[in-house]
Enzyme design. Sequence first.
Site, PDB file in Angstrom:
ATOM      1  N   LYS A 102       0.871  -1.194   0.000  1.00 52.83           N
ATOM      2  CA  LYS A 102       0.000   0.000   0.000  1.00 52.83           C
ATOM      3  C   LYS A 102       0.895   1.227   0.000  1.00 52.83           C
ATOM      4  O   LYS A 102       2.000   1.188   0.537  1.00 52.83           O
ATOM      5  CB  LYS A 102      -0.868   0.022   1.263  1.00 52.83           C
ATOM      6  N   ASP A 156      -6.957   4.231  -4.558  1.00 50.06           N
ATOM      7  CA  ASP A 156      -7.621   4.072  -3.260  1.00 50.06           C
ATOM      8  C   ASP A 156      -8.264   5.443  -3.001  1.00 50.06           C
ATOM      9  O   ASP A 156      -8.494   6.196  -3.959  1.00 50.06           O
ATOM     10  CB  ASP A 156      -6.607   3.666  -2.174  1.00 50.06           C
TER      11      ASP A 156
HETATM   12  N1  GLU Z   1      -7.364   0.086  -2.970  1.00 41.67           N
HETATM   13  C1  GLU Z   1      -8.096  -1.109  -3.279  1.00 41.67           C
HETATM   14  C2  GLU Z   1      -8.103  -2.033  -2.087  1.00 41.67           C
HETATM   15  O1  GLU Z   1      -8.093  -1.576  -0.974  1.00 41.67           O
HETATM   16  C3  GLU Z   1      -7.639  -1.763  -4.573  1.00 41.67           C
HETATM   17  C4  GLU Z   1      -6.197  -2.137  -4.631  1.00 41.67           C
HETATM   18  C5  GLU Z   1      -5.730  -2.625  -5.993  1.00 41.67           C
HETATM   19  O2  GLU Z   1      -6.531  -2.714  -6.915  1.00 41.67           O
HETATM   20  O3  GLU Z   1      -4.535  -2.917  -6.077  1.00 41.67           O
HETATM   21  O4  GLU Z   1      -8.169  -3.227  -2.179  1.00 41.67           O
END
Ligand code: GLU
Length: 439
Positions: A118, A158
Amino acid sequence: MEGVKRRNPHQPEFVQAVQEVAEDIFEFIQDKEQYHAQQILRRIAEPDRVVSFRVCWEDDNGNIRVQRGWRVQNNNAIGPYKGGIRFHPSVTESVLKFLAFEQTFKNALTGLPMGGGKGGSNFNPKGKSVREIMRFCQSFMTELYRHIGADVDVPAGDIGVGGREIGYMFGQYKRITNNFTGVLTGKGLEWGGSLIRTEATGYGAVYFLANMLATKGEDLNGKTAVISGSGNVATHAAEKIVQLGGKVLTLSDSGGFIHDPDGITQEKIDWVKTHKTHRRGRIEEYVDAFPGATFHAGKTPWGVPCDVALPCATQNELLGEDAKVLVANGCKAVSEGANMPTDLDGVHVFKAAKLLYAPGKASNAGGVAVSGLEMSQNSERRAWKEEELQQMLKDIMMGIHQSCLTYGDQGGGYVDYVKGANIAGFKKVADAMLAFGVV
Ligand code: GLU
């Protein structure tokens, strides 16, 4: 847990996320010597690395602004690091470490080969001009590019990062590296993006909810739904609820929530999408467009009686007291569209009430699952059809539901989905770590 707290001072969100997983894992590994001997718990609660960097950019008035950026590469035991980028003033190292930790188990649950990561920044996109957003994204990528790659780490969107921001970041990556590769997901359809990626998180959360209701012989037809948030996840969750015959009563943003007793129809959802995405407006203005609705400033929607609830805004937006109100009002099922929206007290309330309660790492995995499918399409250099992808998303959500049943069925008709998701996600990652030895 004492060690986790000591090693991560002033990181309450990270400690909370580890605690929630540990509560279930301690019991599961009790009689499994291999996990103890190899110190798997100790190792899994330590990110592979945390990269922290300075992001300088110039605002429209010529002022030099300095923000902090991070990428947390949590665990790549089962695939390249994978997870979104968040731009929001609440972003700290603790928040990103919790999100990367959760992402690791979520990604494992999808059944696709993706590790957990992340990233983000405390940059506040609210009120910024398009040119400022572009300059910030470019500056952010000017550092991030050296840490990512299609087989290394694949970021996505996100909170505060949507298609526009992914475009600016992908453009800068391509300019610096001269490499057109699937290094980000959530891309535009013209340049390597996947159909239904935008809808996937919200739709997936509703598919998961439908799977849970089906275990009780019920469906969404005629059910009332309370939803928080009004961004990508919330609006698509609302859309799928409406398609399946349910009635959506609320949406919200950081200013408060709107309650529309007539139901938020597809036409009204379309208005919200345009209002929030293109006009960058506030949910408060909904009541001017649709006078049957009321706005409740500074409040969350959990007091509105409903059959099902979908927290789709942000972490810790549903507290123990809110959970008690939902239970008292007869709410049957909760499916989390956001990451860790329910605090630990709330989780304990839902578990005690034996509600159908899905943690985000299971129910919101549809987004990252379709990101995984976007990676596959990029590697294959082709684009799959919408029907194929819709079916794959449904199958993946059903598979996650099945994994939760496998490890979370407590007998007597009660499934502990938190426990099921934690154990299923943990087992896959931990077993891969065991295979690699001490690295
Ligand atoms: N931000 C999204 C999550 O919390 C998607 C992450 C992604 O597609 O890599 O899962």
